[in-house]
Enzyme design. Structure first.
Site, PDB file in Angstrom:
ATOM      1  N   ARG A  61     -69.346  49.631  15.075  1.00 43.52           N
ATOM      2  CA  ARG A  61     -67.806  49.710  15.464  1.00 43.52           C
ATOM      3  C   ARG A  61     -66.852  48.717  14.786  1.00 43.52           C
ATOM      4  O   ARG A  61     -65.658  48.993  15.251  1.00 43.52           O
ATOM      5  CB  ARG A  61     -68.028  49.228  17.058  1.00 43.52           C
ATOM      6  CG  ARG A  61     -66.524  49.350  18.183  1.00 43.52           C
ATOM      7  CD  ARG A  61     -66.809  49.571  19.443  1.00 43.52           C
ATOM      8  NE  ARG A  61     -67.890  48.841  20.118  1.00 43.52           N
ATOM      9  CZ  ARG A  61     -67.835  47.725  20.246  1.00 43.52           C
ATOM     10  NH1 ARG A  61     -66.658  46.996  20.181  1.00 43.52           N
ATOM     11  NH2 ARG A  61     -68.888  46.974  20.998  1.00 43.52           N
ATOM     12  N   TYR A 114     -45.994  66.031  18.313  1.00 45.42           N
ATOM     13  CA  TYR A 114     -47.232  66.848  18.510  1.00 45.42           C
ATOM     14  C   TYR A 114     -47.469  66.548  20.105  1.00 45.42           C
ATOM     15  O   TYR A 114     -47.431  65.582  20.723  1.00 45.42           O
ATOM     16  CB  TYR A 114     -48.248  66.298  17.761  1.00 45.42           C
ATOM     17  CG  TYR A 114     -49.839  66.398  18.415  1.00 45.42           C
ATOM     18  CD1 TYR A 114     -49.939  67.896  18.169  1.00 45.42           C
ATOM     19  CD2 TYR A 114     -50.671  65.611  18.665  1.00 45.42           C
ATOM     20  CE1 TYR A 114     -51.312  68.319  18.849  1.00 45.42           C
ATOM     21  CE2 TYR A 114     -51.995  65.938  19.365  1.00 45.42           C
ATOM     22  CZ  TYR A 114     -52.302  67.303  19.155  1.00 45.42           C
ATOM     23  OH  TYR A 114     -53.282  67.659  19.799  1.00 45.42           O
ATOM     24  N   ASP A 188     -45.672  59.307  11.317  1.00 41.87           N
ATOM     25  CA  ASP A 188     -47.096  60.362  11.171  1.00 41.87           C
ATOM     26  C   ASP A 188     -46.875  61.082  10.173  1.00 41.87           C
ATOM     27  O   ASP A 188     -46.168  61.887  10.212  1.00 41.87           O
ATOM     28  CB  ASP A 188     -47.154  61.176  12.613  1.00 41.87           C
ATOM     29  CG  ASP A 188     -48.455  62.065  12.783  1.00 41.87           C
ATOM     30  OD1 ASP A 188     -49.041  62.442  11.689  1.00 41.87           O
ATOM     31  OD2 ASP A 188     -48.673  62.189  13.850  1.00 41.87           O
TER      32      ASP A 188
HETATM   33  C1  3LM Z   1     -52.392  70.859  16.075  1.00 42.60           C
HETATM   34  N1  3LM Z   1     -52.615  68.459  15.937  1.00 42.60           N
HETATM   35  O1  3LM Z   1     -52.833  71.752  16.072  1.00 42.60           O
HETATM   36  P1  3LM Z   1     -56.423  64.605  16.412  1.00 42.60           P
HETATM   37  N2  3LM Z   1     -50.624  63.713  14.922  1.00 42.60           N
HETATM   38  C2  3LM Z   1     -50.163  65.144  14.464  1.00 42.60           C
HETATM   39  C3  3LM Z   1     -50.903  66.291  14.752  1.00 42.60           C
HETATM   40  O2  3LM Z   1     -50.598  67.453  14.479  1.00 42.60           O
HETATM   41  C4  3LM Z   1     -52.216  66.148  15.625  1.00 42.60           C
HETATM   42  C5  3LM Z   1     -52.664  64.801  16.096  1.00 42.60           C
HETATM   43  C6  3LM Z   1     -51.539  63.554  15.462  1.00 42.60           C
HETATM   44  C7  3LM Z   1     -53.418  69.619  16.409  1.00 42.60           C
HETATM   45  C8  3LM Z   1     -54.412  69.787  16.931  1.00 42.60           C
HETATM   46  S1  3LM Z   1     -54.137  70.611  19.398  1.00 42.60           S
HETATM   47  C9  3LM Z   1     -55.343  70.386  20.897  1.00 42.60           C
HETATM   48  C10 3LM Z   1     -54.841  70.642  17.917  1.00 42.60           C
HETATM   49  C11 3LM Z   1     -48.837  65.532  13.709  1.00 42.60           C
HETATM   50  C12 3LM Z   1     -53.216  67.155  15.991  1.00 42.60           C
HETATM   51  C13 3LM Z   1     -53.991  64.242  16.784  1.00 42.60           C
HETATM   52  O3  3LM Z   1     -56.820  63.433  17.435  1.00 42.60           O
HETATM   53  O4  3LM Z   1     -57.356  64.439  15.315  1.00 42.60           O
HETATM   54  O5  3LM Z   1     -56.493  65.964  16.733  1.00 42.60           O
HETATM   55  O6  3LM Z   1     -54.794  64.614  16.123  1.00 42.60           O
HETATM   56  O7  3LM Z   1     -51.057  70.584  15.938  1.00 42.60           O
END
Ligand code: 3LM
Length: 399
Positions: A61, A114, A188
């Site tokens: 961790r 997002y 991001d």
């Molecule tokens: C998507 N997006 O389909 P994870 N920042 C951005 C993202 O697009 C995303 C995250 C952070 C998508 C996921 S929707 C249920 C599927 C610009 C994720 C978050 O925690 O690794 O999913 O990232 O747009």
């Protein structure tokens, strides 16, 4: 660590940086340290590691050598001092915010984020006494007017998920830092990856990623990362990751991302090349109302994207004439292209933000945050572009 490749070009560093095969019996690929804990030679050695007085792993961790190879490489590719890999993009984003904020602080975020990032700010952070203002970060005066003495973070995606707006990272960073050096500009960079855009070189303080997407690149893992200065990344590791979220990346996942990085530049070139061809083609189709893609000369973000990004990326959004109903019909007609959320995979994926990735917004919030109900999003994959276009074409023709 053999870092002779430091001055080499991006794709060379993506393959070599931060790993010396002679440290691991000549193993070409870095070993996967599939272990939860590490044995100490003595109680004293363990105590020194805990106290930060001696180098060496303690417990996964807190860090793991497989994870370290990925972090060293990712930091180098983003041109940051340090990186921290985590269990998901949301893990990385939440660990970063939890570390940098306290009750009473204020965040300025772009109006379109997002869906789960929006939910984290709106329903997570606000519950703990953090105030959030959403502004159009394309409008520099709106960003300036939103800053207060309590502001600690300015946060945006560029290009934005799902509407593909592009932010002027250098101008925003300069404006925010002129106002106060106590505010972190966090970008991001999921849609671009460091292969196409390096926000830290443009003045941003931190970059966050959903490594689930292009960095991993093969749709087989969930992971995230934050990159920036050593001091802040160490704080996020020790507070946001270790004590607050525990969002630890698995050594196997760290290995897979590191494997994905080897082809990152190559993949981003192909994604961009195919997406540009598809966006141009879509823009000419009579069934299409509007295409959002920063590589189209007709895009209001074309000039900025040309300056800030080396290529326009693999994500496209568009609206059909006939809005939501036609959009759904079109998506249900697809054959090869998968109806799936996520992005950045070899497979072309198509999804409906209003009912899927951005369903965390209420319909009223979506309207206020500029996400239309009929919007369709495509993550252009690595298949032959002719096959992608053929599937889109047949799906449009029966709408
Ligand atoms: C998507 N997006 O389909 P994870 N920042 C951005 C993202 O697009 C995303 C995250 C952070 C998508 C996921 S929707 C249920 C599927 C610009 C994720 C978050 O925690 O690794 O999913 O990232 O747009």
């Amino acid at each position: 660590m053999n870092n002779d490749a430091q001055k080499a070009a991006f794709s060379t560093r993506a393959i070599h940086y931060g790993y010396d095969s002679s440290s691991a019996n000549g193993s070409l690929t870095p070993p996967i340290y599939m272990t939860s804990t590490f044995a100490f030679d003595s109680v004293e050695q363990g105590g020194e590691r805990f106290a930060g007085e001696a180098e060496g792993p303690i417990y996964s961790r807190l860090g793991n050598p497989t994870q370290s190879v990925l972090e060293t490489r990712l930091a180098d590719l983003e041109e940051g001092e340090a990186a921290l890999a985590m269990a998901s993009g949301m893990g990385a984003i939440s660990a970063t915010f939890w570390t940098l904020l306290k009750a009473g602080d204020h965040v300025v975020a772009d109006k379109t984020l997002y869906g789960c990032t929006f939910a984290f700010l709106e329903h997570g952070l606000k519950k703990f006494g953090v105030d959030v203002s959403y502004v159009d970060c394309c409008d520099l005066s709106a960003v300036k007017n939103a800053l207060t003495d309590q502001t600690r973070i300015v946060y945006f995606e560029s290009p934005v998920n799902p509407t593909l707006r592009v932010m002027d990272i250098a101008a925003i960073s300069q404006l925010v830092h002129n106002y106060s050096n106590d505010i972190k500009v966090i970008v991001d960079n999921t849609y671009c990856t460091p292969a196409l855009q390096r926000p830290l070189t443009l003045g941003a303080d931190l970059v966050v990623h959903s490594a689930t997407k292009y960095l991993g690149g093969h749709g087989d893992l969930i992971a995230g990362a934050v990159v920036g200065d050593e001091e802040t990344v160490t704080r996020i590791r020790l507070e946001g990751l270790k004590d607050m979220t525990g969002a630890v990346i698995s050594p196997m996942t760290a290995f897979l991302i590191q494997r994905g990085l080897k082809t990152l530049e190559l993949r981003m070139e192909r994604h961009s090349q195919s997406a540009l061809a598809i966006a141009r083609w879509l823009a000419e189709q009579p069934e299409i109302e509007q295409v959002y893609y920063p590589g189209l000369e007709s895009s209001p973000f074309y000039q900025l994207a040309q300056q800030q990004m080396t290529l326009p990326g693999g994500m496209i959004a568009f609206e059909l004439k006939g809005g939501l109903e036609k959009g759904k019909q079109f998506m249900n007609n697809l054959k090869m292209i998968k109806r799936a959320v996520s992005l950045g995979d070899a497979e072309t994926l198509c999804q409906h933000p209003a009912s899927m990735t951005h369903s965390t917004y209420t319909p009223e919030e979506r309207m206020a945050h500029d996400i239309s109900e009929g919007l369709v999003r495509i993550s252009v994959g690595l298949e032959d572009v002719k096959d992608i276009q053929a599937d889109l074409s047949q799906a449009l023709s029966v709408c």
